[in-house]
Design an enzyme around this catalytic site. Structure first.
Site, PDB file in Angstrom:
ATOM      1  CB  THR A  14      -0.748  -0.096   1.016  1.00 50.50           C
ATOM      2  OG1 THR A  14      -1.845  -1.175   1.145  1.00 50.50           O
ATOM      3  CG2 THR A  14      -1.857   1.338   1.280  1.00 50.50           C
ATOM      4  CG  ASP A  94      -2.450  -7.545   3.894  1.00 51.19           C
ATOM      5  OD1 ASP A  94      -2.618  -6.654   4.737  1.00 51.19           O
ATOM      6  OD2 ASP A  94      -2.775  -7.918   2.957  1.00 51.19           O
ATOM      7  CD  GLU A 284      -6.895 -24.616  29.774  1.00 50.17           C
ATOM      8  OE1 GLU A 284      -7.920 -25.148  29.378  1.00 50.17           O
ATOM      9  OE2 GLU A 284      -6.633 -23.476  29.279  1.00 50.17           O
TER      10      GLU A 284
END
Ligand code: ASP
Length: 328
Positions: A14, A94, A284
């Protein structure tokens, strides 16, 4: 002219975006040639000695191994050239963290290497590209900028790419830095580092790969089953990064399938789909028993880059992969 010579490598994005009608949303990333962009910068009257080399003119969503190889080769040559003081890479936002991190892992820290992008096309009203570019020149010209790894300059901040993360789709203030905050504040007229170089005179951490192995990111979702894991192995993935829930969690059947993959020699790294926070071992999920790796501070995109580099360098053992992810 007292400032060091800076090599500007253009890839598009961009910051080189064009074709907008100034107030509309649509534009083409990479629409402007690098020499036009550098001409705009020269018109600002900065004290800068720039040489430019266009690598590509693409949106960074299309960047891949060929461009990365070309960037790495150009940076390596510039690092060895006593006439070059620093390197700027113009890049789409990005995937700036992926390109930057790949170079961070595979280049020495002897000269400043700065990625810079923009959130608004060059011909959009309120375009941020020239401000960011001028800031990048300020950083790349500063001898104190070396020894900090590859950096990203956006929104008047200097971030270590290892910590940088795109967190907004269109806001100008699009990047966050985690777990460490910004390295410096920068404007075209000032540069304030928040600490000394933390990686002074470091050599390249890894060899640049001859090719990149196929490593996929699997995003966990409530109610999913293990079939996507099997599909990824079925297409020959050499590694898997889980963008897990919370602390890198996933439904039990998915974790079991990932453990099977790890047992078959495919390294599996648990990262998180959550914006911020560490993923630690054995919270976990029983990583020790299941042969899995915790991504620690790296989000899925950068975890994938590190895993590709590790596999390409022959590092696939879960303990060795974990050590690399623990390493900063
Ligand atoms: N899609 C664009 C790119 O990454 C977005 C940007 O540059 O901000 O090239």
């Amino acid at each position: 002219m007292n400032s060091p010579r800076i090599l500007v490598l253009g890839t598009g994005g961009t910051i080189a975006g064009a074709g907008s009608n100034a107030t509309g949303a649509a534009y083409r990333p990479g629409g402007l040639a690098l020499e036009v962009l550098v001409g705009h910068l020269a018109a600002l009257g900065l004290d800068a000695d720039l040489v430019s080399q266009e690598i590509a003119r693409i949106g960074s969503q299309d960047i891949g191994f060929a461009e990365w190889q070309a960037l790495h080769a150009a940076c390596t040559a510039a690092l060895a050239d006593p006439a070059i003081g620093g390197i700027i890479i113009t890049h789409g936002t990005d995937t700036a963290e992926e390109t930057g991190f790949l170079l961070d892992l595979t280049l020495p820290t002897t000269k400043p290497i700065v990625l810079v992008g923009a959130m608004r096309a060059a011909d959009a009203v309120g375009a941020d590209g020239m401000r960011n570019f001028a800031n990048a020149v300020k950083v790349a010209s500063d001898p104190a900028a070396s020894g900090r790894g590859v950096m990203l300059v956006m929104g008047d901040a200097v971030l270590a790419v290892r910590d940088a993360r795109k967190a907004a789709t269109s806001a100008i203030d699009a990047f966050r830095s985690f777990p460490r905050g910004p390295l410096a504040r920068v404007t075209p007229a000032s540069l304030d580092w928040f600490g000394p170089p933390h990686r002074a005179c470091e050599g390249a951490r890894y060899a640049f790969p001859q090719e990149l192995p196929r490593v996929a990111i699997l995003t966990a979702g409530a109610g999913m089953d293990e079939q996507p894991v099997k599909a990824l192995l079925g297409i020959g993935c050499k590694g898997v990064v889980l963008a897990g829930m919370g602390q890198g969690n996933a439904p039990a059947s998915v974790i079991a399938a990932l453990a099977d993959a790890a047992a078959s020699g495919v390294p599996v790294v648990r990262s998180t789909r959550v914006d911020e926070g560490l993923v630690d071992r054995n919270v976990e999920v029983e990583d020790d028993a299941l042969g899995l790796v915790a991504a620690r501070a790296l989000g899925p995109a950068k975890a994938r880059v590190l895993l590709m580099v590790l596999i390409a360098n022959g590092v696939t053992d879960a303990g060795a992969v974990q050590t690399a992810f623990d390493g900063g």
